[in-house]
Write an enzyme that holds these catalytic residues in place. Structure first.
Site, short mmCIF file in Angstrom:
data_model
loop_
_atom_site.label_atom_id
_atom_site.label_comp_id
_atom_site.label_asym_id
_atom_site.label_seq_id
_atom_site.Cartn_x
_atom_site.Cartn_y
_atom_site.Cartn_z
N LYS C 54 0.85 -1.19 0.00
CA LYS C 54 0.00 0.00 0.00
C LYS C 54 0.88 1.24 0.00
CE LYS C 54 -3.86 1.90 2.75
NZ LYS C 54 -4.60 1.73 4.01
N SER C 130 -9.41 1.87 3.48
CA SER C 130 -8.61 2.62 2.53
C SER C 130 -7.64 1.76 1.73
CB SER C 130 -7.82 3.71 3.26
OG SER C 130 -7.04 3.13 4.25
N SER C 154 -9.53 -0.50 7.67
CA SER C 154 -9.06 -0.27 6.31
C SER C 154 -8.42 -1.45 5.62
CB SER C 154 -8.06 0.90 6.30
OG SER C 154 -8.74 2.08 6.68
#
Lengths: 172, 606, 502
Positions: C54, C130, C154
């Protein structure tokens, strides 16, 4: 009284299903149902908050109204916590070992500072302490990187800021 | 309505002709200090004053300054500056001191002073995304010693908080400090008259210390033309302590004395070794005033004056701010709670920043950092290895060695604390030589270490004093010199010349006695008979002078003519071989002969 | 029907609304940067596996940029690499790219990105946020394993929406050094994979769970790890039987907004597990109602603090012009105005308010007190004790809902794990998310994920089928602190029962 678990498959679904038959609460109820009649955030407060956050002021009255409305709805959403009785409850600041053993691990003792204490001498008539300055200090992996490599502006080995005097004053 | 000092009144009344001397009630009217103003004796003077409206303080000060300027006189340091009648001043001080450590507070980068810019910066010091703080526990060594020197309670558990504000010297956008739970609390510092407190504070005053907290220092910025600033992050994250006093100071000189004493105490325990001049110690003061007859029990609104960088600035800025606030209040205005600045040579503080309410630091406990847990045994160990405190050392110098308070303090202050080490070395050497180190000897040694050594530096400013107390005049050699002097084996004059010779390198180390021998400098004092012969010669033709002594002996004049005695002794010294004469001995012989012989002779003549 | 073109246009329009146009990238969906020549692992004897990272976790050189999906850090090259990335490289990871996310981790649908929204390959459904990019990369089969961060769900939420496994470890287990912080006391590094097995291999069998990182002050200490592990099972990597495992159904997770299909799937899953010998009992976590509100005080507050460092002076994009105080005379306002997206700015403002002197007590400190109550709720229902404090929680029966049956006179059942949905709904259409949803609507998705985050507890989401739907829902398993090994073991067993990939 303990409830015996039914043995048939259908019954287990049923008992579980029954447990969940009635919703316990609604999360949407946290949202404000209508625009607040008594606003808690004034434009002056908004401007102050934006300044505190070093964010630009709203570009138009519409933008300002929108910002205030958003903030107020957010505050309405989170204000629900004020209904909870927290008398005598310590705030939980972080997830950390708070046991006595953990506290002991964290305690800074004479032993923890052994090396630093050995690096000082007593001197003079009054036998005062003095840190020795001759011992070599290992800074490998700490100071040896290209500090200025990500700077958009620099002069020699300095970073640069351009600002009128008074826009951000020294603190200490 | 505040009362007006007579010094002011005298300019309005009787067309400025109010005589300070010799008028009807001269002994009581003239030159009373302002503080004693509130007596009834001035009643008659006051009633006359109602014909002239009193002017506000600020106008008075301006006119005073103008008048002084016009008269060409320099503004004298006025002890009356410490108080303004009718008003009470309250001051609180916040001192930031750089701690003497190898590494920074939350990163292992090293501390430095004036190194090449941005060479001692760890990832966290630059707030690089993804970097995290790591508390460096060695910081506790100077921090705890400093707090102990200020008599604080060391807290077993303390925590760190983020203080948010935007400035280019604060890369994270917040400073990590200890706002809610500092590591030390409830201390106190005792100040004595000898520390230079205001006379109005008497012999001693104790000022409470609210707390001592650890926090990060900021980046160094250099202003450049075109509103640019160059940033050096070497200093970011260096460990500081902030010392916050209670608002228990009421006179400007005492405030300055406190800062001075704190600096000395921190230096003594090796906690902070660079002073105000190097920027290692900074002071902010909070100043408020209120009327003496204010019964509300509340202090006035305070303003903060930041970044004072000398002891004098502390005192001057407080005086200026006090006077400014009084002027504002007397004019019917309101003091704004704001931050102000002071530059050296200013006459008034200037506004830096708006109301306190405009700056909200949003103190938030730092979620990354765990609590600081200090073992009480560590505190014990640091306490027992702090050495003798400066106060105790000063007391020792006064009580054990017989120095005056003034001399003791001078000795301790000179050469960054090295001069007193030198003094101890001299005393040690004297002991080794077999001298009896009684008060006479210790005081003599002190005078030489202070004053005679001081004279050497008038010509060449470098004594070459090391931190351990040795210099171009080796302590053993000075001791040898003083030993001979004490035993009257050399005269003071010879000793001083030898001192110069040693300083100039003309005498080999350890060669003092030899130098005396080789140069035939031994004090071969005249015999009593020889002194007497010189005395007789000196009084020849001095009948008139002797007459003064006779008049005194006969009770016709009140004062012994000491000056005339010294004149006669001087004649003796000039007539005889000076290097073989001790003025004290000559004086003794002369005064004895005057009493025993010359006066009788004179009487017989008449 | 939602055409690809229309979806792209929607995405762009949303991005336009939040971010200046020059930061839009039309093509990039789940990846922000891809590594052209991925570096093979150095320890040659390890079996290599592909890893997506990420883009709020720093990498150095491969790939070179770490953008956090923010205009501020558009070209930012981190001078160091995150510990977790280094650790995984040492285990054989080949980093193929950095994945798209909500800017700085703030969001529940991965739409608040300088590079445009992430969407699932199929039919324009939200990937969740996210860590949406990471979940999609795994779901597409492009990588074996993906790193994400889980602050309030997330990792678990996008895993649930994308039909893959998402694991959030106990707080302090995996190092956060090099993870760009959103909310320090809540952020955890999380792992996403198609099956639990891959995650269990790396965390448990390969021993990542054991290693303290001295550079991360929140990494649990070595001594504490040893101490706590003594009260835990499963770290030897042994398989876990479902027989006798007590699963609690928290009744407060049955909310009105829980989609019928998801509720049914939850019930069905619980029933099937009972058939395999697990015991299913109801439990009560009363403070659940207030957990979401507490989270949305604490997280934005910490975020507003963490984002104060972005001013463009030492790194990052800077506003052009002569002065850094050009915007209304406020230092850095111009750079920050341009550098942050709208959602980030909204949360900074909210955070500044709740930390301000007038609001601090009633918002921030209050939320932290509620947080302790949330954790206390968990401690009361778990059989295992909370090893982070000496005092253990007992239940005050008067506080308990009457619907909860008692186990015996001492109180209701204590359980090994909690079983609940990961999210109240299936993945919504991206069109609905971006087409005028209120700011607060997205917050509500986090309602089941947030409590475990507040308490620092380990949690894993495994996919479960929903009747009549192609999309899958997420089934969440929550354990007591540091019970990760057993949690993953049970999750693996559950996956097998539910028919998921092992």
């Amino acid at each position: 009284m303990s409830r015996a678990i039914p043995t048939t498959a259908r019954n287990s679904y049923r008992h579980i299903s029954q447990l969940l038959s009635k919703p316990a609460w609604s999360v949407r109820a946290l949202l404000p149902s209508e625009p607040s009649s008594t606003p808690t955030i004034t434009p002056k407060q908004l401007h102050h908050l934006l300044r505190l956050s070093a964010l630009p002021q709203p570009s138009s009255p519409a933008a300002e109204a929108s910002m205030i409305a958003t903030l107020e709805s957010q505050l309405h959403f989170v204000r629900a916590i004020q209904q909870v009785d927290t008398t005598g409850v310590e705030p939980l600041r972080s997830i950390r070992d708070e046991t006595a053993a953990g506290s002991e691990d964290a305690t800074i003792s004479v032993d923890s500072l052994k090396d630093a204490l050995e690096n000082e001498e007593t001197w003079g008539h009054c036998q005062r302490p003095r840190r020795r300055r001759d011992a070599p200090v290992d800074t490998a992996g700490i100071e040896d990187w290209d500090v200025l490599t990500t700077a958009s502006q620099k002069v020699g080995r300095y970073f640069v800021v351009k600002s009128a005097k008074g826009a951000g004053t020294p603190e200490s | 309505m505040p009362r007006i000092p007579t010094s002011e009144l005298s300019r309005y009344l009787l067309a400025g002709q109010l005589s300070r001397r010799g008028c009807l009630r001269a002994s009581r009217i003239c030159l009373q200090p302002v503080a004693n103003f509130q007596t009834r004796r001035f009643a008659s003077v006051e009633t006359q004053s109602t014909s002239v409206p009193p002017t506000p303080l600020r106008k008075q000060l301006k006119e005073q300054a103008k008048a002084l300027k016009a008269s060409g006189q320099k503004k004298k340091k006025n002890i009356d500056n410490q108080t303004v009648p009718g008003w009470e001043l309250t001051v609180g001080i916040e001192i930031h001191a750089q701690l003497n450590t190898v590494r920074k507070l939350f990163s292992p980068a090293t501390t430095s002073f004036n190194d090449s810019p941005n060479t001692h910066v760890a990832l966290f010091d630059l707030a690089i995304p993804g970097s995290q703080p790591l508390f460096q526990p060695e910081t506790l060594i100077p921090a705890v010693r400093a707090a102990l020197a200020l008599n604080c309670d060391i807290q077993r558990v303390s925590r760190f908080d983020r203080k948010h504000y935007f400035h280019w010297d604060q890369p994270s956008g917040y400073q990590i400090t200890q706002y809610y739970e500092p590591f030390a609390k409830d201390g106190r510092i005792g100040l004595l008259a000898r520390d230079g407190i205001a006379a109005e504070d008497g012999e001693s005053i104790a000022v409470g210390i609210k707390q001592v907290q650890m926090e990060q220092d900021t980046a160094k910025t250099t202003a450049q033309p075109g509103e640019a600033h160059w940033l050096d992050f070497n200093r970011v994250g260096m460990p500081l302590i902030e010392i916050i006093t209670l608002p228990e100071i009421h006179h400007p000189a005492t405030a300055a004395a406190l800062v001075r004493k704190v600096q000395m105490m921190l230096s003594a325990v090796d906690a902070c070794v660079s002073g105000m001049e190097e920027g290692g110690l900074r002071a902010d003061v909070n100043v408020s005033v209120r009327r003496v007859d204010d019964t509300s029990g509340k202090l006035g609104t305070r303003t903060e004056i930041k970044n004072l960088s000398s002891f004098k600035a502390v005192e001057d800025a407080i005086i200026a701010e006090r006077d400014r606030q009084i002027a504002v209040l007397e004019a019917g205005g309101v003091v704004e709670g704001e931050t102000r600045g002071w530059s050296i040579g200013s006459t008034e503080t200037r506004r830096l920043r708006g109301k306190e309410g405009e700056v909200d630091y949003r103190y938030m406990p730092d979620p990354d950092l765990g609590p600081v847990v200090i073992d009480p045994q560590l505190v014990q160990r640091l306490a027992s290895s702090s050495g003798v405190s400066p106060d105790v050392e000063t007391d020792q110098l006064i009580e054990k060695y017989g120095l005056t308070a003034k001399d003791a303090i001078s000795l301790l202050a000179l050469d960054g604390g090295a001069r007193v080490q030198y003094y101890y070395n001299v005393l040690d050497a004297l002991s080794e030589l077999g001298a009896e180190t009684d008060a006479i000897v210790t005081i003599l040694a002190a005078n030489w270490c202070l004053h005679e050594l001081g004279k050497l530096t008038e010509v060449s400013s470098d004594l070459g004093m090391t931190a351990d107390g040795e210099c171009k005049v080796p302590s053993r050699d000075l001791a040898a010199l003083l030993h001979h002097l004490c035993r009257r084996e050399i005269t003071a004059k010879v000793a001083k010349e030898l001192l110069w010779a040693i300083f100039r390198g003309e005498v080999a180390p350890g060669g003092v006695t030899e130098a005396i021998k080789d140069n035939n400098l031994w004090f071969n004092e005249l015999s009593k008979a020889e002194y007497e012969a010189l005395a007789d010669r000196a009084v020849e033709g001095e009948d008139k002078v002797l007459g003064e002594f006779l008049r005194f002996a006969d009770g016709k004049s009140k004062a012994y003519p000491r000056g005339k005695l010294m004149f006669l002794v001087g004649k003796m010294m000039r007539a005889g071989p000076e290097h073989r004469m001790d003025p004290t001995s000559a004086e003794r012989v002369m005064s004895t002969r005057i009493d025993d012989i010359y006066l009788d002779a004179l009487g017989n003549k008449q | 029907m939602l055409t690809r073109r229309r979806l792209q246009a929607l995405r762009l329009r949303h991005a336009q609304r939040s971010i200046p146009s020059r930061y839009q990238r039309r093509q990039i969906n789940h990846f922000i940067s891809k590594e052209a020549d991925p570096v093979p692992p150095i320890p040659a004897q390890r079996t290599p596996f592909t890893l997506a990272v990420k883009d709020n976790i720093t990498t150095k050189f491969s790939p070179a940029t770490t953008t956090c999906a923010s205009p501020f850090l558009a070209d930012y090259n981190s001078p160091f690499e995150a510990t977790i990335v280094q650790q995984l490289r040492d285990l054989g990871a080949v980093v193929t790219g950095k994945t798209n996310l909500d800017e700085f981790g703030m969001g529940s649908h991965s739409v608040h990105s300088a590079h445009g929204a992430v969407s699932q390959e199929k039919d324009g459904y939200s990937a969740g946020g996210s860590s949406g990019g990471s979940a999609v990369a795994v779901a597409n089969g492009e990588v074996d394993l993906a790193l994400g961060t889980d602050t309030g769900g997330s990792v678990r939420l996008p895993a649930a929406y994308c039909g893959v496994v998402g694991y959030k470890p106990s707080y302090g287990m995996l190092s956060r050094f090099g993870v760009v912080p959103y909310a320090n006391s809540l952020d955890t590094v999380g792992l996403i994979a198609k099956g639990v097995g891959r995650i269990r291999e790396v965390v448990v069998r390969r021993g990542l769970w054991e290693v303290e990182d001295g550079r991360d002050p929140t990494s649990l200490g070595r001594k504490a790890r040893r101490r706590i592990a003594q009260g835990r099972e499963g770290y030897g990597g042994e398989d876990v039987e479902l027989e006798g495992v007590r699963l609690g159904l928290p009744v407060e997770y049955n909310i009105e907004e829980l989609e019928g299909g998801v509720r049914d799937a939850w019930v069905k899953a619980a029933g099937r597990l009972e058939e395999r010998g697990a015991k299913v009992v109801p439990v009560s976590l009363p403070t659940t109602r207030h957990a979401l509100s507490a989270y949305y005080v604490i997280a934005p507050a910490e975020a507003s603090s963490n984002l104060a460092k972005y001013d463009g002076v030492r790194y990052g994009r800077r506003s052009e012009g002569e002065s850094d105080a050009a915007e209304g005379g406020v230092l850095y306002a111009a750079s920050r105005g341009q550098g942050f997206g709208e959602e980030v700015k909204r949360r900074i403002l909210l955070g500044s308010y709740t930390l301000s002197s007038e609001a601090m007590d009633n918002y921030f400190l209050k939320a932290q007190a509620v947080r302790r109550l949330v954790r206390r709720d968990f401690d009361r229902v778990f059989r295992l004790e909370n090893p982070l404090q000496d005092e253990q929680e007992t239940f005050d029966l008067s506080e308990m809902s009457e619907e909860i049956p008692m186990e015996n006179k001492l109180g209701p059942a204590e359980v090994d794990f909690l079983l609940c949905p990961t999210a109240p709904t299936l993945a919504p259409k991206l069109e609905d998310v971006m087409g005028g949803q209120g700011v607060l609507d997205a917050y509500m998705n986090d309602v089941f994920a947030v409590p475990a985050s507040l308490a620092g507890l380990p949690a894993v989401s495994v996919p479960m089928l929903v009747e009549g739907e192609e999309r899958m829902a997420g089934l969440q398993l929550i354990g007591q602190y540091w019970d990760d090994a057993r949690l993953l073991g049970v999750a693996e067993a559950i996956s097998e029962v539910l028919g998921g990939k092992r």
